[in-house]
Design an enzyme around this catalytic site. Structure first.
Site, short mmCIF file in Angstrom:
data_model
loop_
_atom_site.label_atom_id
_atom_site.label_comp_id
_atom_site.label_asym_id
_atom_site.label_seq_id
_atom_site.Cartn_x
_atom_site.Cartn_y
_atom_site.Cartn_z
N LYS A 206 0.84 -1.21 0.00
CA LYS A 206 0.00 0.00 0.00
C LYS A 206 0.87 1.26 0.00
O LYS A 206 0.68 2.15 -0.81
CB LYS A 206 -0.90 0.01 1.26
CG LYS A 206 -1.60 1.33 1.49
CD LYS A 206 -2.51 1.30 2.71
CE LYS A 206 -1.87 1.77 3.99
NZ LYS A 206 -1.56 3.21 4.06
N ILE B 184 1.83 18.59 8.40
CA ILE B 184 2.53 18.50 7.11
C ILE B 184 3.48 19.69 6.94
O ILE B 184 3.80 20.09 5.83
CB ILE B 184 1.52 18.43 5.92
CG1 ILE B 184 0.49 19.56 6.03
CG2 ILE B 184 0.86 17.07 5.86
CD1 ILE B 184 -0.34 19.72 4.75
N LEU C 69 6.61 19.94 7.37
CA LEU C 69 7.88 19.64 6.67
C LEU C 69 7.66 19.60 5.16
O LEU C 69 8.50 20.07 4.39
CB LEU C 69 8.45 18.30 7.16
CG LEU C 69 8.76 18.22 8.66
CD1 LEU C 69 9.18 16.81 9.05
CD2 LEU C 69 9.86 19.22 9.02
N ASP D 197 4.12 0.85 12.16
CA ASP D 197 2.93 0.17 11.64
C ASP D 197 2.76 -1.25 12.19
O ASP D 197 1.71 -1.86 12.01
CB ASP D 197 2.97 0.12 10.10
CG ASP D 197 2.66 1.49 9.49
OD1 ASP D 197 2.32 2.42 10.24
OD2 ASP D 197 2.74 1.62 8.26
#
Ligand code: UD1
Length: 416
Positions: A22, A123, A125, A304
């Site tokens: 993914k 976000i 960066l 994850d």
């Protein structure tokens, strides 16, 4: 798919082929925007996030064909340079089209992205790096309006190796003038895969696999065909299932080279693991040994797989420790595991898990994508029946988690 029902406490035995990644395919799909032609991706997983990204590409005028795990994107004509709020909020990776759109069209209207609720996901960066390349970005509430008179290659240093920011800079750099040097880049295998795919389209990228990438901007991109690698997180999920429930399994297309740190921890827990090419054979007798795990950017233990690690420590013996250093909100699944009898004490970003050797089936809720998959793993190791609700999160990233675990001998089904 809203409910998954698992009957646990049976050892697993079987073989399974791991789906395409993914996290690799989503930026590759965004990369297709850069090319006024056709890009073919093979071994693409049939998951919700891919369908969502297809919707984004189609809304821009790309023509997508998705058949038998092969996705063809024709980005010859773009009719729109924006992503609607609804599509943008539906997935975190929607922000990745920002760099690609700026590179190809010089403008982009997007929204702050959505995705799993695993912590605040800023976000800053991404935006700072794109501004350094010459983008003017206005933030109007949740909307981001970006334009440029032409992106320029420059020297950028990320203060943290953000995967998404690295991808956005790479995609923006492809069509920028001159060379972009990106220091402090994320080294996740999905970045490698993106760079290799872009190389096959004719982009010159140096330093692939390192934290310093050099991208030579070009307007000359070629049609390309690229095979998406196996999903290391899905492979890690199924390896965890075998460790939790016991038994043995063969995982094909499992990208073992990308799982070195995970396999070492699993061996420490007592699993016997053999790697042969792209396949991993695992067997497990008895309960996992307690270990200490700290998540960190690649090549460290992936955040994850943190929820899977909580499950393994819970069904193990003795006190194990887990420190989360990437996403602060990723312990939500611990509360669900408590309902199954797990003893997990969380202080800030650290969890102390007292392994009881077993879990009990219970009614639980999938809080996020990987947490939901971890509950399926927990269910396989638990005595009795586990019912997991809110499984919509899981289909964002797993093509057929029930089918795959059935191939491994698990008694698991979905109820629509
Ligand atoms: C990607 C993965 C996700 C994985 C994560 C870390 C995809 C689609 N998702 O997410 O599965 O868990 O990498 O391996 O590939 N951060 C900032 N500012 C930014 C960007 C990030 O502070 O501008 C922080 C985040 O809040 C987080 C950390 O950096 O604490 C890591 O985020 P990042 O590497 O960007 O993850 P994603 O790209 O969102």
């Amino acid at each position: 798919m809203s409910v998954i029902v698992v009957q646990g406490y049976y050892p697993l035995k079987g073989e399974v082929e791991i789906q395409g990644s993914k996290n690799a395919v989503l930026p590759m799909m965004a990369a297709a925007i850069l090319h006024k032609g056709t890009t073919v991706l093979k071994h693409v997983p049939m998951i919700q996030d891919v369908f969502c990204m297809m919707g984004i590409l189609e809304s821009m005028g790309c023509v997508c064909r998705f058949c038998d795990h092969t996705l063809t994107v024709d980005a010859g004509e773009l009719t729109c340079t924006g992503v609607s709020k609804e599509r943008g909020r539906a997935m975190r990776s929607s922000i990745i089209v920002l760099g690609a759109l700026l590179g190809r069209c010089g403008e982009a209207d997007v929204y702050y992205p959505g995705g799993c609720s695993i912590g605040s996901r800023p976000i800053d960066l991404h935006l700072a790096a794109l501004r350094q390349m010459g983008a003017v970005i206005r933030e109007e509430g949740e909307a981001l309006r970006a334009c440029t008179r032409g992106l320029k290659g420059t020297d950028i240093t990320l203060s943290y190796p953000s995967v998404g920011a690295t991808e956005n800079v790479i995609l923006a750099a492809v069509r920028a003038s001159g060379i972009t040097v990106l220091r402090g880049a994320a080294r996740e295998p999905e970045i490698d895969a993106l760079c290799r795919m872009l190389s096959s389209m004719g982009v010159r990228i140096g330093g692939i696999g390192t934290s310093v990438l050099k991208i030579q901007g070009t307007k000359d991109l070629a049609d390309a065909e690229y095979q998406v690698p196996g999903d290391r997180i899905v492979a890690g999920t199924y390896l965890s299932a075998v460790i939790a429930a016991g038994g043995e399994a063969l995982l094909r297309n499992a990208s073992p080279g990308q799982l070195a740190c995970v396999l070492n921890i699993m061996r420490e827990m007592g699993a016997r693991i053999a790697v042969s090419g792209d396949a991993v054979r695992i067997s497990m007798d008895g309960r996992p040994r307690a270990v200490s795990i700290e998540t960190s950017p690649y090549p460290g233990f992936p955040t994850d797989l943190q929820s899977m690690a909580l499950v393994l420590l819970s069904v193990g013996r003795g006190k194990g420790y887990l420190k989360e250093t990437v996403f602060e909100g990723r312990f939500a699944t611990a509360k669900e595991l408590h309902k199954m009898g797990a003893e997990i004490i969380i202080e800030g970003t650290e969890a102390c898990v007292t392994g009881k050797g077993f879990l009990k089936g219970a009614g639980v809720r999938a809080c996020d994508l990987r947490g939901g998959a971890a509950l399926a793993v927990a269910g396989l190791a638990a005595e009795g029946e586990t019912r997991i609700t809110d499984c919509g999160h899981i289909v964002r990233g797993y093509e057929d988690i029930c089918g795959d675990l059935q191939h491994l001998g698990g008694i698991i089904r979905r109820e629509l």
